[in-house]
Motif scaffolding. Structure first.
Motif, mmCIF file in Angstrom:
data_model
loop_
_atom_site.group_PDB
_atom_site.id
_atom_site.type_symbol
_atom_site.label_atom_id
_atom_site.label_comp_id
_atom_site.label_asym_id
_atom_site.label_seq_id
_atom_site.Cartn_x
_atom_site.Cartn_y
_atom_site.Cartn_z
ATOM 1 N N GLU A 91 0.851 -1.196 0.000
ATOM 2 C CA GLU A 91 0.000 0.000 0.000
ATOM 3 C C GLU A 91 0.883 1.242 0.000
ATOM 4 O OE1 GLU A 91 -3.414 2.171 2.675
ATOM 5 O OE2 GLU A 91 -3.589 0.013 2.356
ATOM 6 N N LEU A 95 -2.991 3.449 -2.245
ATOM 7 C CA LEU A 95 -3.252 2.539 -3.360
ATOM 8 C C LEU A 95 -2.415 1.270 -3.204
ATOM 9 C CD1 LEU A 95 -3.208 5.167 -6.247
ATOM 10 C CD2 LEU A 95 -5.219 3.929 -5.414
ATOM 11 N N ARG A 96 -2.986 0.158 -3.640
ATOM 12 C CA ARG A 96 -2.274 -1.119 -3.584
ATOM 13 C C ARG A 96 -1.480 -1.285 -4.880
ATOM 14 N NH1 ARG A 96 -7.301 -4.890 -3.229
ATOM 15 N NH2 ARG A 96 -7.861 -3.341 -4.828
ATOM 16 N N LYS A 156 -4.426 -9.149 -4.945
ATOM 17 C CA LYS A 156 -5.247 -8.088 -5.519
ATOM 18 C C LYS A 156 -4.517 -6.753 -5.416
ATOM 19 C CE LYS A 156 -8.569 -10.806 -6.641
ATOM 20 N NZ LYS A 156 -8.772 -11.107 -8.075
ATOM 21 N N ASP A 158 -4.417 -2.384 -7.140
ATOM 22 C CA ASP A 158 -4.990 -1.320 -7.966
ATOM 23 C C ASP A 158 -4.098 -1.006 -9.163
ATOM 24 O OD1 ASP A 158 -7.164 -0.702 -6.057
ATOM 25 O OD2 ASP A 158 -5.517 -0.019 -4.776
ATOM 26 N N ILE A 159 -2.783 -1.087 -8.949
ATOM 27 C CA ILE A 159 -1.794 -0.738 -9.969
ATOM 28 C C ILE A 159 -0.746 -1.854 -10.031
ATOM 29 C CG2 ILE A 159 0.066 0.879 -10.570
ATOM 30 C CD1 ILE A 159 -1.561 3.070 -9.161
ATOM 31 N N VAL A 185 -6.395 -5.310 -11.385
ATOM 32 C CA VAL A 185 -5.672 -4.053 -11.570
ATOM 33 C C VAL A 185 -6.423 -3.126 -12.534
ATOM 34 C CG1 VAL A 185 -3.601 -3.189 -12.763
ATOM 35 C CG2 VAL A 185 -3.384 -4.934 -10.986
ATOM 36 N N LYS A 186 -6.316 -1.830 -12.286
ATOM 37 C CA LYS A 186 -6.924 -0.833 -13.178
ATOM 38 C C LYS A 186 -5.883 -0.166 -14.086
ATOM 39 C CE LYS A 186 -11.126 -1.124 -11.446
ATOM 40 N NZ LYS A 186 -10.898 -2.302 -10.583
ATOM 41 N N ASN A 187 -4.626 -0.115 -13.635
ATOM 42 C CA ASN A 187 -3.577 0.571 -14.387
ATOM 43 C C ASN A 187 -2.267 -0.210 -14.316
ATOM 44 O OD1 ASN A 187 -4.804 3.440 -15.006
ATOM 45 N ND2 ASN A 187 -5.265 3.024 -12.861
#
Length: 227
Positions: A91, A95-96, A156, A158-159, A185-187
């Motif tokens: 983190e 954001l992870r 899991k 986010d990036i 992931v989103k990005n």
């Protein structure tokens, strides 16, 4: 602070950290993430001494960081050694962020081909008996190993930050997009190929390529183009 700038992503410095240092002074991010290929002639913290304490510094390794024992030691035995992101989720500024350093190596695994070895133990066991208990060469340490890659899918984030590119780039690998999709992931931010660009892979995951010495913000804007 502009929320887009709370984390900055730095493309391959290849020994020139001035653009990153200037960006930290200008944008005052909570954290910076370095995408590999440092070509370190001194420990990483010495190259970044102007910004140590001003921002949190995180990194993944690139292929150049395994070229010589000196370059390897100046990264992996530096005061910032514990800030490596490879094969884990951390983190950072809320954001992870997951990390995948190194490159695909034909003698280990080069997708879409099947891996040559199940894991590092399988590789070492198949070496001549007099070499089985010696340290793995830097070339092999810098490779992406199939079993470690697959284990990352269970986490899991986010990036995802990688040195290699996903399939959004003509020289990229589709398996990185598959990894990102499995992780939610989103990005994706990557270095290695020395191009600033934005693209997409499966599940509409946004990919940001960051050129050598370039700096990008969280939404993919190029804040420093590296020139």
């Amino acid at each position: 602070m502009n929320p887009k700038n709370k984390i900055l992503f730095a493309g391959d410095p290849h020994g020139d950290f001035k653009p990153l240092i200037a960006a930290v002074h200008e944008y005052k991010p909570e954290a910076v993430v370095l995408l590999g290929d440092y070509d370190l002639e001194m420990p990483l913290e010495s190259c970044l001494q102007e910004i140590v304490g001003l921002t949190k510094i995180w990194w993944i390794a690139g292929n150049h960081d395994f070229e010589t024992p000196g370059k390897y030691k100046n990264l992996f035995h530096s005061a910032l050694a514990d800030n490596g992101l490879h094969l884990k989720v951390t983190e950072i500024a809320g954001l992870r962020i997951a990390g995948l350093g190194g490159i695909f190596l034909g003698r280990v695994w080069y997708p879409p081909q099947q891996p040559k070895w199940r894991d590092k133990q399988h590789y070492l066991y198949n070496q001549p008996i007099n070499l089985r208990h010696t340290a793995m060469s830097l070339k092999y340490k810098g490779a992406i190993w199939h079993d470690e890659f697959e284990a990352l899918k269970a986490l899991k984030a986010d990036i995802l930050v990688t040195h290699e590119a996903p399939g959004s780039h003509r020289h990229g690998f589709d398996v990185i997009g598959e990894l990102a999709a499995a992780m939610g992931v989103k990005n994706i931010f990557h270095g290695h190929l020395h191009e600033n660009y934005t693209g997409f892979v499966k599940n509409n995951i946004k990919v940001v390529g960051v050129a050598n010495r370039a700096i990008a913000d969280l939404v993919g804007n190029t804040l420093r183009n590296g020139n």
